[in-house]
Design a protein around this motif. Structure first.
Motif, PDB file in Angstrom:
ATOM      1  N   LEU A  36       0.740  -1.097  -0.110  1.00 21.44           N
ATOM      2  CA  LEU A  36      -0.093  -0.040  -0.117  1.00 21.44           C
ATOM      3  C   LEU A  36       0.913   1.204  -0.123  1.00 21.44           C
ATOM      4  O   LEU A  36       0.604   2.054  -0.981  1.00 21.44           O
ATOM      5  CB  LEU A  36      -0.825   0.083   1.311  1.00 21.44           C
ATOM      6  CG  LEU A  36      -1.845  -1.102   1.261  1.00 21.44           C
ATOM      7  CD1 LEU A  36      -2.680  -1.122   2.708  1.00 21.44           C
ATOM      8  CD2 LEU A  36      -3.064  -1.077   0.148  1.00 21.44           C
ATOM      9  N   ALA A  37       1.990   1.180   0.786  1.00 17.78           N
ATOM     10  CA  ALA A  37       2.840   2.449   0.900  1.00 17.78           C
ATOM     11  C   ALA A  37       3.391   2.688  -0.308  1.00 17.78           C
ATOM     12  O   ALA A  37       3.624   3.886  -0.850  1.00 17.78           O
ATOM     13  CB  ALA A  37       3.731   2.290   2.085  1.00 17.78           C
ATOM     14  N   GLN A  38       3.889   1.563  -0.950  1.00 18.13           N
ATOM     15  CA  GLN A  38       4.671   1.485  -2.385  1.00 18.13           C
ATOM     16  C   GLN A  38       3.749   2.277  -3.276  1.00 18.13           C
ATOM     17  O   GLN A  38       4.143   2.991  -4.097  1.00 18.13           O
ATOM     18  CB  GLN A  38       5.163   0.220  -2.625  1.00 18.13           C
ATOM     19  CG  GLN A  38       6.033   0.186  -3.927  1.00 18.13           C
ATOM     20  CD  GLN A  38       7.212   0.904  -4.058  1.00 18.13           C
ATOM     21  OE1 GLN A  38       8.123   0.867  -3.094  1.00 18.13           O
ATOM     22  NE2 GLN A  38       7.114   1.876  -4.859  1.00 18.13           N
ATOM     23  N   ALA A  39       2.582   1.551  -3.420  1.00 14.39           N
ATOM     24  CA  ALA A  39       1.717   2.116  -4.468  1.00 14.39           C
ATOM     25  C   ALA A  39       1.443   3.696  -4.387  1.00 14.39           C
ATOM     26  O   ALA A  39       1.312   4.333  -5.212  1.00 14.39           O
ATOM     27  CB  ALA A  39       0.312   1.357  -4.457  1.00 14.39           C
ATOM     28  N   ASP A  40       1.195   4.118  -2.944  1.00 18.08           N
ATOM     29  CA  ASP A  40       0.953   5.512  -2.810  1.00 18.08           C
ATOM     30  C   ASP A  40       2.224   6.307  -3.282  1.00 18.08           C
ATOM     31  O   ASP A  40       2.027   7.447  -3.618  1.00 18.08           O
ATOM     32  CB  ASP A  40       0.842   5.775  -1.257  1.00 18.08           C
ATOM     33  CG  ASP A  40       0.049   6.919  -0.790  1.00 18.08           C
ATOM     34  OD1 ASP A  40      -0.651   7.529  -1.510  1.00 18.08           O
ATOM     35  OD2 ASP A  40       0.384   7.555   0.530  1.00 18.08           O
ATOM     36  N   VAL A  41       3.569   5.991  -2.936  1.00 21.88           N
ATOM     37  CA  VAL A  41       4.519   6.598  -3.170  1.00 21.88           C
ATOM     38  C   VAL A  41       4.833   6.685  -4.840  1.00 21.88           C
ATOM     39  O   VAL A  41       5.058   7.708  -5.257  1.00 21.88           O
ATOM     40  CB  VAL A  41       5.825   5.794  -2.944  1.00 21.88           C
ATOM     41  CG1 VAL A  41       7.055   6.359  -3.515  1.00 21.88           C
ATOM     42  CG2 VAL A  41       5.917   5.798  -1.418  1.00 21.88           C
ATOM     43  N   LEU A  42       4.366   5.510  -5.497  1.00 20.77           N
ATOM     44  CA  LEU A  42       4.436   5.712  -7.142  1.00 20.77           C
ATOM     45  C   LEU A  42       3.332   6.707  -7.631  1.00 20.77           C
ATOM     46  O   LEU A  42       3.581   7.298  -8.602  1.00 20.77           O
ATOM     47  CB  LEU A  42       3.994   4.365  -7.688  1.00 20.77           C
ATOM     48  CG  LEU A  42       5.291   3.163  -7.499  1.00 20.77           C
ATOM     49  CD1 LEU A  42       4.785   1.784  -7.954  1.00 20.77           C
ATOM     50  CD2 LEU A  42       6.435   3.672  -7.997  1.00 20.77           C
ATOM     51  N   GLY A  43       2.092   6.767  -6.791  1.00 25.84           N
ATOM     52  CA  GLY A  43       1.139   7.730  -7.239  1.00 25.84           C
ATOM     53  C   GLY A  43       1.512   9.106  -7.055  1.00 25.84           C
ATOM     54  O   GLY A  43       1.484  10.075  -7.823  1.00 25.84           O
ATOM     55  N   ILE A  44       2.352   9.239  -5.842  1.00 26.60           N
ATOM     56  CA  ILE A  44       2.803  10.701  -5.540  1.00 26.60           C
ATOM     57  C   ILE A  44       3.868  11.100  -6.489  1.00 26.60           C
ATOM     58  O   ILE A  44       3.762  12.186  -7.095  1.00 26.60           O
ATOM     59  CB  ILE A  44       3.271  10.512  -3.974  1.00 26.60           C
ATOM     60  CG1 ILE A  44       2.011  10.676  -3.141  1.00 26.60           C
ATOM     61  CG2 ILE A  44       4.030  11.950  -3.849  1.00 26.60           C
ATOM     62  CD1 ILE A  44       2.440  10.064  -1.809  1.00 26.60           C
TER      63      ILE A  44
END
Length: 727
Positions: free
Chosen positions: A367-375
């Motif tokens: 979840l954190a990694q996906a959030d980082v990629l979106g950011i």
């Protein structure tokens, strides 16, 4: 979400990794891969040897090449060769430190024989110590030539010339974390790198790179983190010793007009560009590891740390977020880096060539990694490479798949960012993308442990009446599941107002959803293979059919049961396997069967009937083989190039309990079981046998047991037809 606001490009290079393996890089069509880290600061391509610095006893460690073939066959060449096979751009590290290993002999920076006893030594090379005396003080005054030879601009220019001739233009990091050389590489660079030293070395080495290959891309200074933006290595070393007010008033900064290091560095390179008409720096690069305790490289064992991991992604962008670590201020990293570039060297791109939010082996980390990629995409970062990558089966890899291969057939999010905001980013984050033409593609991340019901509004309207949903979640952490399409409600057309549409959905707990706004999937699956009927007895029979195919995947099968003179009397939904047993029918009556396939969007194929009425016997022995006492189903859960995951369920359909069970099947196309759980496996050629383990052999009538496995495949991966037996 405002679909009327102009979009901005998303660089594909933000989805990069350090040292990703070939299968994952091939599957994701990984855009860029970095060869970096402490061991690459001192690497000699002529003898294929690196020094591991403080990571491993300051030792020279030779690569895998045949020395007679060098420089061909080196570890770096093998790295770039892989990238050429997968269509991935290569980012290599060139040394600014001025030293590279002198030979493949395994020399070390702090020999015990030469410099005396040390706190730790390499168990395999006991003469190589960690450079710390038994009293805890560092050894000083050692000779860098114990391990290394001088290597400057000529060395780098020759290497880049060689690489360009072999591979064409590449990307080059101007060393790795030079502001902490005094710690990581203190055997050859014990003094912190100053403002002037790093400027001069950058001009010298970047100039050699550009002279050898004018089209090469350079990235620097590749600092280690927060302090790298404002302080030189010299200041960081000095203030670590002095402490106190030194951190707010460092001497090297004061000697340079009080200008933060990052701004000064960019100003100096712009001045060089202005004077010589040559851009030496293409990307302003800084590493970023969240400093909250237990986050970076951590696990998912602590709920408080897990929550911090998900909150702390805000330090990449949010001007209101105070970093929850020793930093204790608003970092706003990406906007900060972009502002530094804009003010001091316009036209320079921004990069983060190392980062890691931890727990990539868990859904929390995904979840954190996906959030980082979106950011990264929304904030306009130009390049990023994860250190270090997940394995193909870890949840962290699925975070990348949700952007780069969410349908298992290469579908990616868009190349442009569309303005999208969430009313509560800490709970439900949303990122919107599109290509120059085509549908909106959203990534929606539920960071909570609860299902969230929420609508998505589209100011400016949406061009579709439905949305396709692909989902990765804690409920199924080994696969991306195609969900049911969501309807899009379009507001009535009005004069003089902005169109508005909305989409409502339930976003499952701990999930990543990639949503494609497009016309509803109107393509039904192909018809299944004709059903066959076996095991006819006074009370029923077993129906088996061949698999169907679908553009997005078959969700299940509908089996219709007809009775003579009455038509269809029942429809059974089969979501796993290609068989169903009817076992509560009327003796002596006649029955018919037909089977259809359906997909997640609700499209249904034509029913395929057997065309025969089956009259059950009234009593006595069955007219064919007795019904099976053991029933097995085989289901492929996920598939990727070269690999797949399957699940097998064994059911006791008899009247007596099992004390043990076994399953047999034969692969048709050379598949191999590589890892299996909840059973013991043996495979001889194409033949596979799985037996129960001690704890799951007991199986009561009507009960079932499930085991799963990972496998490899080439060509095709058709599901076999297994058989099972109980004892």
């Amino acid at each position: 979400m405002n679909t009327t606001v102009a979009t901005k490009p998303i660089s594909p290079d933000i989805y990069g990794m350090n040292f990703a393996d070939e299968a994952l890089a091939q599957e994701l069509r990984l855009p860029l891969r970095r060869w970096g880290g402490n061991a690459t600061t001192r690497y000699n391509y002529l003898n294929d040897t690196s020094n591991r610095a403080s990571d491993w006893y300051f030792e020279n460690i030779a690569g895998t090449a045949d020395p007679a073939t060098l420089p061909a066959g080196s570890d770096v060449n093998a790295f770039v060769d892989q990238d050429k096979r997968t269509g991935t751009k290569s980012l290599l590290t060139v040394p600014l430190i001025g030293w590279v290993p002198k030979s493949r002999a395994g020399d070390c920076g702090f020999s015990v024989a030469k410099y005396g006893p040390q706190q730790q030594t390499d168990q395999w090379r006991p003469d190589c110590g960690n450079g710390v005396k038994p009293d805890g003080t560092n050894i000083t005054g050692n000779d860098p030539r114990d391990t290394s030879v001088a290597a400057g601009a000529d060395y780098v220019g020759d290497w880049v010339t060689y690489l360009k001739g072999r591979y064409g233009s590449l990307y080059y990091n101007l060393d790795n974390e030079p502001d902490i050389w005094h710690a990581t590489h203190r055997d050859v660079h014990p003094d912190g790198a100053s403002y002037d030293e790093l400027r001069d070395r950058t001009i010298d080495i970047a100039g050699a790179v550009k002279a050898a290959d004018a089209n090469a891309k350079t990235l620097g200074p590749a600092g280690w983190g927060w302090n790298s933006l404002t302080m030189s290595g010299k200041d960081q070393q000095t203030c670590s010793i002095q402490g106190g007010s030194c951190w707010s008033n460092p001497p090297d900064r004061n000697a340079h007009g009080g200008t933060d290091f990052g701004a000064w560095y960019l100003q100096q390179l712009k001045a060089y560009d202005d004077a010589h008409g040559t851009r030496l720096l293409d990307y302003y690069d800084n590493h970023w590891y969240p400093q909250g305790t237990g986050v970076a490289f951590g696990n998912a064992n602590d709920p408080a740390t897990n929550a911090l991991r998900l909150r702390s992604t805000r330090n990449l962008w949010d001007p209101t977020y105070v970093d929850e670590s020793w930093i204790n201020t608003q970092t706003q990293l990406i906007p900060r880096m972009k502002a530094l570039v804009s003010a001091n060297y316009p036209g320079t791109k921004t990069a983060i060539t190392e980062y890691n939010w931890g727990a990539l082996d868990s859904v929390n980390g995904a979840l954190a990694q996906a959030d980082v990629l979106g950011i990264f995409g929304r904030e306009g970062l130009d390049l990023a490479t994860l250190w270090s990558p997940p394995t193909s089966q870890q949840p962290g890899a699925y975070a990348f798949r949700m952007f780069l291969n969410f349908d298992g057939r290469g579908a990616r999010v868009g190349s442009q960012s569309v303005r999208a905001t969430s009313s509560d980013q800490d709970k439900l984050a949303i990122y919107a993308t599109r290509d120059a033409t085509g549908p909106l593609k959203l990534v929606i991340i539920n960071k909570t442990n609860e299902n969230l019901s929420s609508s998505v509004g589209f100011t400016g309207g949406a061009s579709a009446l439905s949305a396709q949903v692909y989902r990765y979640s804690a409920a199924n952490p080994t696969a991306i599941v195609r969900g049911a399409d969501l309807p899009v409600a379009v507001a009535p057309v009005c004069v003089g107002c902005t169109p508005y549409s909305s989409m409502s959905g339930i976003w499952p707990a701990n999930s990543i959803s990639t949503v494609v706004l497009g016309n509803a999937d109107g393509t039904p699956p192909t018809s299944p293979g004709p059903p066959t009927v076996t095991n006819i007895n006074p009370h029923g029979f077993t129906v088996t059919w061949g698999p169907a195919t679908d553009n997005y995947g078959v969700a299940g099968y509908l089996v219709q049961l007809g009775k003579q003179g009455m038509g269809t009397i029942a429809t059974v939904n089969v979501t796993s396997g290609l068989t169903h047993t009817f076992d509560d029918l009327e003796p002596g009556a006649g029955y018919t069967v037909a089977v259809a396939a359906y997909d997640a969007a609700g499209n249904t194929s034509n029913y395929i009937a057997h065309g025969i009425i089956y009259f059950l016997p009234t009593a006595g022995p069955p007219t064919s083989a007795p019904p099976p006492t053991c029933v097995v189903t085989y289901k492929i859960l996920a598939q990727w190039p070269g690999g797949f995951q399957a699940e097998v369920t064994v059911r006791n359909a008899g009247q007596s309990s099992y004390t043990g069970w076994s399953v047999d099947w034969t692969f048709a196309n050379g598949q191999q079981v590589t890892q299996l759980w909840n059973g013991t496996v043996s495979q001889a050629g194409a033949a596979v046998k799985v037996r129960n383990v001690a704890w799951n052999g007991q199986l009561a009538p009507g009960g079932s047991r499930t085991f799963g496995f990972l496998g490899s495949w080439t060509g095709t991966n058709a599901a076999p037809t297994p058989t099972c037996a109980g004892s």
